[in-house]
Design a protein around this motif. Structure first.
Motif, PDB file in Angstrom:
ATOM      1  N   LEU A  36       0.905  -1.177  -0.061  1.00  0.00           N
ATOM      2  CA  LEU A  36      -0.026  -0.001   0.021  1.00  0.00           C
ATOM      3  C   LEU A  36       0.934   1.212   0.170  1.00  0.00           C
ATOM      4  O   LEU A  36       0.455   2.178  -0.663  1.00  0.00           O
ATOM      5  N   VAL A  37       1.657   1.156   0.823  1.00  0.00           N
ATOM      6  CA  VAL A  37       2.939   2.201   0.618  1.00  0.00           C
ATOM      7  C   VAL A  37       3.654   2.507  -0.806  1.00  0.00           C
ATOM      8  O   VAL A  37       3.640   3.767  -0.958  1.00  0.00           O
ATOM      9  N   GLN A  38       3.613   1.583  -1.300  1.00  0.00           N
ATOM     10  CA  GLN A  38       4.224   1.510  -2.425  1.00  0.00           C
ATOM     11  C   GLN A  38       3.316   2.258  -3.600  1.00  0.00           C
ATOM     12  O   GLN A  38       3.547   2.911  -4.501  1.00  0.00           O
ATOM     13  N   ASN A  39       2.019   1.969  -3.430  1.00  0.00           N
ATOM     14  CA  ASN A  39       0.865   2.385  -4.257  1.00  0.00           C
ATOM     15  C   ASN A  39       0.686   3.690  -4.243  1.00  0.00           C
ATOM     16  O   ASN A  39       0.449   4.562  -5.086  1.00  0.00           O
ATOM     17  N   VAL A  40       0.790   4.205  -2.972  1.00  0.00           N
ATOM     18  CA  VAL A  40       0.570   5.690  -2.629  1.00  0.00           C
ATOM     19  C   VAL A  40       1.823   6.555  -3.098  1.00  0.00           C
ATOM     20  O   VAL A  40       1.517   7.503  -3.523  1.00  0.00           O
ATOM     21  N   ARG A  41       3.133   5.937  -3.252  1.00  0.00           N
ATOM     22  CA  ARG A  41       4.128   6.481  -3.644  1.00  0.00           C
ATOM     23  C   ARG A  41       3.701   6.703  -5.431  1.00  0.00           C
ATOM     24  O   ARG A  41       4.336   7.951  -5.626  1.00  0.00           O
ATOM     25  N   GLN A  42       3.230   5.584  -5.849  1.00  0.00           N
ATOM     26  CA  GLN A  42       2.916   5.994  -7.192  1.00  0.00           C
ATOM     27  C   GLN A  42       1.907   6.922  -7.716  1.00  0.00           C
ATOM     28  O   GLN A  42       1.956   7.652  -8.562  1.00  0.00           O
ATOM     29  N   THR A 111       3.657   3.591 -13.464  1.00  0.00           N
ATOM     30  CA  THR A 111       4.434   4.902 -13.429  1.00  0.00           C
ATOM     31  C   THR A 111       3.887   6.036 -14.291  1.00  0.00           C
ATOM     32  O   THR A 111       3.456   5.762 -15.355  1.00  0.00           O
ATOM     33  N   PHE A 112       3.962   7.122 -13.378  1.00  0.00           N
ATOM     34  CA  PHE A 112       3.234   8.375 -13.991  1.00  0.00           C
ATOM     35  C   PHE A 112       4.227   9.492 -13.879  1.00  0.00           C
ATOM     36  O   PHE A 112       5.180   9.708 -13.180  1.00  0.00           O
ATOM     37  N   LEU A 113       4.255  10.248 -15.099  1.00  0.00           N
ATOM     38  CA  LEU A 113       5.051  11.345 -15.218  1.00  0.00           C
ATOM     39  C   LEU A 113       4.501  12.660 -14.963  1.00  0.00           C
ATOM     40  O   LEU A 113       5.133  13.834 -15.161  1.00  0.00           O
ATOM     41  N   THR A 147       0.434  24.748 -19.657  1.00  0.00           N
ATOM     42  CA  THR A 147       1.743  23.669 -19.813  1.00  0.00           C
ATOM     43  C   THR A 147       1.289  22.492 -19.847  1.00  0.00           C
ATOM     44  O   THR A 147       1.836  21.505 -20.473  1.00  0.00           O
ATOM     45  N   MET A 148      -0.047  22.098 -19.138  1.00  0.00           N
ATOM     46  CA  MET A 148      -0.550  20.783 -19.348  1.00  0.00           C
ATOM     47  C   MET A 148      -2.163  20.912 -19.481  1.00  0.00           C
ATOM     48  O   MET A 148      -2.812  20.987 -18.384  1.00  0.00           O
ATOM     49  N   PRO A 149      -2.419  21.159 -20.803  1.00  0.00           N
ATOM     50  CA  PRO A 149      -3.706  21.663 -20.675  1.00  0.00           C
ATOM     51  C   PRO A 149      -4.961  20.412 -20.392  1.00  0.00           C
ATOM     52  O   PRO A 149      -5.917  20.593 -20.021  1.00  0.00           O
ATOM     53  N   VAL A 150      -4.350  18.829 -20.509  1.00  0.00           N
ATOM     54  CA  VAL A 150      -5.175  17.834 -20.270  1.00  0.00           C
ATOM     55  C   VAL A 150      -4.694  16.991 -19.235  1.00  0.00           C
ATOM     56  O   VAL A 150      -3.587  16.578 -19.222  1.00  0.00           O
ATOM     57  N   ALA A 151      -5.346  16.816 -18.231  1.00  0.00           N
ATOM     58  CA  ALA A 151      -4.934  16.224 -16.976  1.00  0.00           C
ATOM     59  C   ALA A 151      -5.181  14.655 -17.317  1.00  0.00           C
ATOM     60  O   ALA A 151      -6.472  14.309 -17.829  1.00  0.00           O
ATOM     61  N   ARG A 152      -4.387  13.764 -16.968  1.00  0.00           N
ATOM     62  CA  ARG A 152      -4.406  12.494 -17.407  1.00  0.00           C
ATOM     63  C   ARG A 152      -5.073  11.672 -16.220  1.00  0.00           C
ATOM     64  O   ARG A 152      -5.244  10.350 -16.494  1.00  0.00           O
ATOM     65  N   ARG A 153      -4.967  12.142 -15.014  1.00  0.00           N
ATOM     66  CA  ARG A 153      -5.425  11.030 -14.045  1.00  0.00           C
ATOM     67  C   ARG A 153      -6.074  12.158 -12.814  1.00  0.00           C
ATOM     68  O   ARG A 153      -5.755  13.431 -12.920  1.00  0.00           O
TER      69      ARG A 153
END
Length: 314
Positions: A36-42, A111-113, A147-153
């Motif tokens: 769960l900690v690793q998921n929250v980091r992502q 992974t999210f950028l 700079t980022m017109p569309v949010a992906r999440r």
């Protein structure tokens, strides 16, 4: 003389205003809590340490000591006793929100950028709600539409019946009113009436400019995980310490609050005086150590001079 090649990676300008979080676990926890900690980091990517390996012996003071050097702003600390707990604290001096994780489910590794969009729904207007909403919003960087017109999440915090639902979704935008058959045919153009491929490209460019840009689009949310159900237990004004600003189980009278404030003032003064005394002791120790080192150096010099004089007489 030619100029050497300049290193590009070491000259990247880091935005100091972006909130940077540290998601860790405290003590010995099970495998599911570690996952769960690793998921929250992502979820907190890209402004968090995803591959951090903490030790069970690490204390909050250790994280506080490196927070300024690493530019950290928030601490998310998971622990496990008879229940699963989550503390969200602001570096370097608080406040701290204490939650009890009542339910949770894990997600796949991804992974999210880009940072997510944050939505808070159905939060009240009392002081504890205002502080809680400010803490949750400030954990994530503000999204600049230029700079980022569309949010992906998107990350959703929904409050109902004393419980906060934590959800993480992916955003997908698709044209509305188009069937699947039309979408499949639309991707296969007929080129028999064109002499050259450039004619088709030019015509498509002209038609795209003439189309109505206010085309209807459907927004679909696909849940990525993890899920959590959080219940606020208490709020402290310090970093996992200090005066209790809110408690879900204990209610105090104004007189008890005054007594508590006096006690906190006394403890703060005693801590300040103890720190000054320890600084003075450390300075005296440094002076004594320096004097001892000087005396040792003098004795070494005298021994060397004596050995030289003995060799001369021989």
């Amino acid at each position: 003389m030619g100029h050497g090649r300049r290193k590009k990676r070491t000259h990247i300008v880091v935005d100091e205003q972006v909130p940077r979080s540290l998601v860790v676990k405290s003590g010995h926890v099970g495998r599911t809590i570690a996952a769960l900690v690793q998921n929250v980091r992502q979820v907190m990517e890209p402004y968090t340490a995803v591959r951090l390996r903490e030790r069970p012996s690490n204390k909050i003071k250790d994280y506080q000591a490196v927070s300024n050097q690493l530019g950290l702003t928030h601490l998310l600390l998971f622990s496990q006793t008879t229940t699963t707990n989550l503390r969200i604290a602001r570096f370097p001096r608080g406040p701290t929100l204490y939650f009890r994780v009542e339910k949770y489910s894990l997600a796949k590794e991804q992974t999210f950028l880009t940072p997510p969009l944050v939505l808070l729904n159905n939060f009240g207007s009392s002081n504890e709600f205002k502080l809680m909403t400010a803490m949750l919003q400030n954990m994530f960087p503000a999204i600049n539409p230029s700079t980022m017109p569309v949010a992906r999440r998107v990350v959703l915090f929904n409050y109902h019946d004393g419980v906060i639902d934590f959800r993480h979704y992916a955003i997908k935008v698709k044209p509305a009113g188009v069937t699947k058959g039309v979408k499949r045919v639309k991707g296969l153009p007929f080129l028999g009436k064109y002499d050259d491929i450039s004619d088709y490209v030019l015509q498509e460019a002209i038609e795209s400019d003439a189309e109505d840009h206010h085309e209807q689009q459907a927004v679909r949310l696909t849940e990525l995980g993890p899920r959590m159900e959080l219940r606020l237990v208490k709020i402290e004004d310090g970093l996992c310490d200090g005066k209790v600003l809110y408690h879900s189980h204990i209610r105090k009278t104004p007189k008890e609050i005054e007594v508590q404030d006096q006690q906190h003032q006394k403890t703060a003064k005693s801590k300040g005086s103890s720190n000054e005394g320890s600084d003075g002791d450390s300075e005296s120790e440094d002076v004594s150590n320096s004097s001892d080192n000087e005396s040792e150096d003098d004795s070494d010099d005298s021994d060397a001079a004596r050995s030289k004089s003995a060799k001369r007489f021989r």
